[in-house]
Design a protein around this motif. Structure first.
Motif, PDB file in Angstrom:
ATOM      1  N   ILE A 102       0.813  -1.229   0.068  1.00  0.00           N
ATOM      2  CA  ILE A 102      -0.074   0.153   0.056  1.00  0.00           C
ATOM      3  C   ILE A 102       0.654   1.311   0.012  1.00  0.00           C
ATOM      4  N   ILE A 103       1.727   1.266   0.821  1.00  0.00           N
ATOM      5  CA  ILE A 103       2.836   2.372   0.726  1.00  0.00           C
ATOM      6  C   ILE A 103       3.400   2.439  -0.433  1.00  0.00           C
ATOM      7  N   GLY A 108       3.748   5.256  -5.813  1.00  0.00           N
ATOM      8  CA  GLY A 108       3.723   5.068  -7.482  1.00  0.00           C
ATOM      9  C   GLY A 108       2.593   6.133  -8.035  1.00  0.00           C
ATOM     10  N   VAL A 109       1.650   6.565  -7.300  1.00  0.00           N
ATOM     11  CA  VAL A 109       0.722   7.665  -7.945  1.00  0.00           C
ATOM     12  C   VAL A 109       0.905   9.009  -7.550  1.00  0.00           C
ATOM     13  N   GLY A 110       2.151   8.956  -6.798  1.00  0.00           N
ATOM     14  CA  GLY A 110       2.747  10.434  -6.451  1.00  0.00           C
ATOM     15  C   GLY A 110       1.939  10.943  -5.140  1.00  0.00           C
ATOM     16  N   LYS A 111       1.506  10.068  -4.258  1.00  0.00           N
ATOM     17  CA  LYS A 111       0.718  10.332  -3.030  1.00  0.00           C
ATOM     18  C   LYS A 111       1.800  10.084  -1.689  1.00  0.00           C
ATOM     19  N   SER A 112       2.852  10.829  -2.069  1.00  0.00           N
ATOM     20  CA  SER A 112       3.977  10.390  -1.017  1.00  0.00           C
ATOM     21  C   SER A 112       3.353  10.759   0.564  1.00  0.00           C
ATOM     22  N   ILE A 116       3.568   8.154   3.858  1.00  0.00           N
ATOM     23  CA  ILE A 116       4.104   8.501   5.072  1.00  0.00           C
ATOM     24  C   ILE A 116       2.820   8.236   6.244  1.00  0.00           C
ATOM     25  N   ASP A 117       1.589   8.510   6.062  1.00  0.00           N
ATOM     26  CA  ASP A 117       0.700   8.545   6.947  1.00  0.00           C
ATOM     27  C   ASP A 117       0.336   6.942   7.094  1.00  0.00           C
ATOM     28  N   MET A 118       0.508   6.180   6.060  1.00  0.00           N
ATOM     29  CA  MET A 118       0.195   4.735   6.217  1.00  0.00           C
ATOM     30  C   MET A 118       1.423   4.011   7.085  1.00  0.00           C
ATOM     31  N   GLN A 143      10.815  12.773  -1.982  1.00  0.00           N
ATOM     32  CA  GLN A 143      10.071  13.220  -2.979  1.00  0.00           C
ATOM     33  C   GLN A 143       9.271  14.469  -2.589  1.00  0.00           C
ATOM     34  N   LEU A 144       8.981  14.602  -1.227  1.00  0.00           N
ATOM     35  CA  LEU A 144       8.149  15.516  -0.933  1.00  0.00           C
ATOM     36  C   LEU A 144       9.305  16.796  -0.248  1.00  0.00           C
ATOM     37  N   GLY A 145      10.477  16.314  -0.113  1.00  0.00           N
ATOM     38  CA  GLY A 145      11.442  17.234   0.367  1.00  0.00           C
ATOM     39  C   GLY A 145      11.363  17.602   1.670  1.00  0.00           C
TER      40      GLY A 145
END
Length: 330
Positions: A102-103, A108-112, A116-118, A143-145
């Motif tokens: 899931i993480i 993979g779909v850009g929901k970094s 992290i929440d998962m 990816q989020l910096g």
């Protein structure tokens, strides 16, 4: 047979063998389903995966932990996160593999941020993330910096005693470097008992990325003294450094460590070499590399066009620009 094919990355053959098995009237079991689902995931064949999911339910294996986990991995790999959560919620026994799937799916779909929440939710369970999970969530921070989040994970890594893992430590180096903190990246790097070529490359690229070309050059020379053979991407970092410093001779020496064909087949490496030659005033060599490139993307074209303009070959650059426009339309 299917297990053997999947284990050897022969995913198309595994799917073909599965189809043959079904045509012969054989029904897969809870040992077969996970492997053929893994093949579907690697091939991103969601259509076949959904058909197999239907068969899983009909055959009564929809509550098997391993089969369910494989379905989670399939939907996550294909980016269908709503389906992932539906399947995940029905797994009788939670496991690290399904959480990691899931993480990875979110990343993979850009929901970094969601990834992290998962990971935070995972830590609230009785499960202990493995090194692969940690590497994935660190890539989300990168990816989020988000260095604050990366530092929090670093602290957890220290508490769990897995900082000595070369993959985890390298991910930390990469995260700190790409977040602009070379001091912390260097601290992790120095504390590593073992370093592979990816580790060295992450540190060298970090110095180059953060405008510290001399440090990148010195580290590359240090790597040579340690008898570590650079790969193509490490050399790209050094070439970027040499371009900034204007040291053509060092750049040519560094590029000599990698087979020339690898540069000509790799747009990233080829662009770095073209950029080096162009900015050091050697357009003849830059043009030679460009002509020899087996694969040219837009970045490669832009590098040679910019190099021509910078070195006063404006008319030629306009002609090449026109060729690039034609290339874009093919």
């Amino acid at each position: 047979m299917i297990r053997g094919l999947v284990s050897n990355d022969c995913f198309d053959d595994a799917v073909e063998f599965y189809s043959l098995m079904r045509s012969e009237g054989f029904l897969p079991n809870n040992f077969t389903f996970p492997f053929v689902l893994k093949a579907c995931a690697r091939l991103l064949d969601l259509q076949l995966g959904v058909k197999i999911h239907t068969l899983v339910v009909k055959a009564g294996f929809d509550y098997d932990v391993f089969v369910k986990t494989s379905l989670v991995c399939l939907y996550a790999k294909c980016g269908f996160l709503e389906d992932v959560h539906k399947v995940f919620g029905d797994i009788p026994e939670e496991n690290v593999v399904s959480w990691t799937a899931i993480i990875s799916g979110y990343i993979g779909v850009g929901k970094s941020r969601e990834a992290i929440d998962m990971f935070r939710r995972l830590l609230e369970t009785n499960l202990v993330p493995d090194s692969f999970t940690v590497v994935r969530v660190l890539s989300a921070c990168t990816q989020l910096g988000d260095m604050n989040c990366g530092e929090w994970i670093h602290k957890w890594i220290m508490e769990m005693g897995i900082v000595r893992n070369v993959f985890v430590a390298t991910s930390l180096v990469d995260m700190y470097a790409k977040c602009g903190n070379m001091e912390k990246a260097h601290g992790v790097f120095d504390g590593m008992p073992q370093k592979d070529i990816v580790t060295w490359g992450a540190m060298i690229q970090g110095y180059a990325l953060n405008g510290l070309p001399r440090e990148a050059k010195d580290l590359f020379l240090h790597m040579q003294r340690e008898n570590v053979k650079p790969d193509c991407y490490t050399v790209v970092g050094v070439l970027s450094t040499c371009t900034r410093l204007g040291t053509l001779e060092l750049g040519e020496w560094a590029s000599g460590w990698v087979d020339r064909n690898e540069f000509l087949c790799n747009p990233v490496a080829g662009t770095a070499l073209i950029d080096l030659y162009a900015k050091c005033g050697s357009m003849a060599r830059a043009w030679e590399v460009f002509k020899g490139m087996k694969e040219k993307d837009r970045v490669v074209w832009n590098a040679i066009i910019y190099g021509l303009v910078m070195n006063g070959y404006v008319k030629i650059s306009f002609g090449l620009f026109g060729q690039r426009e034609n290339w874009d339309q093919t």
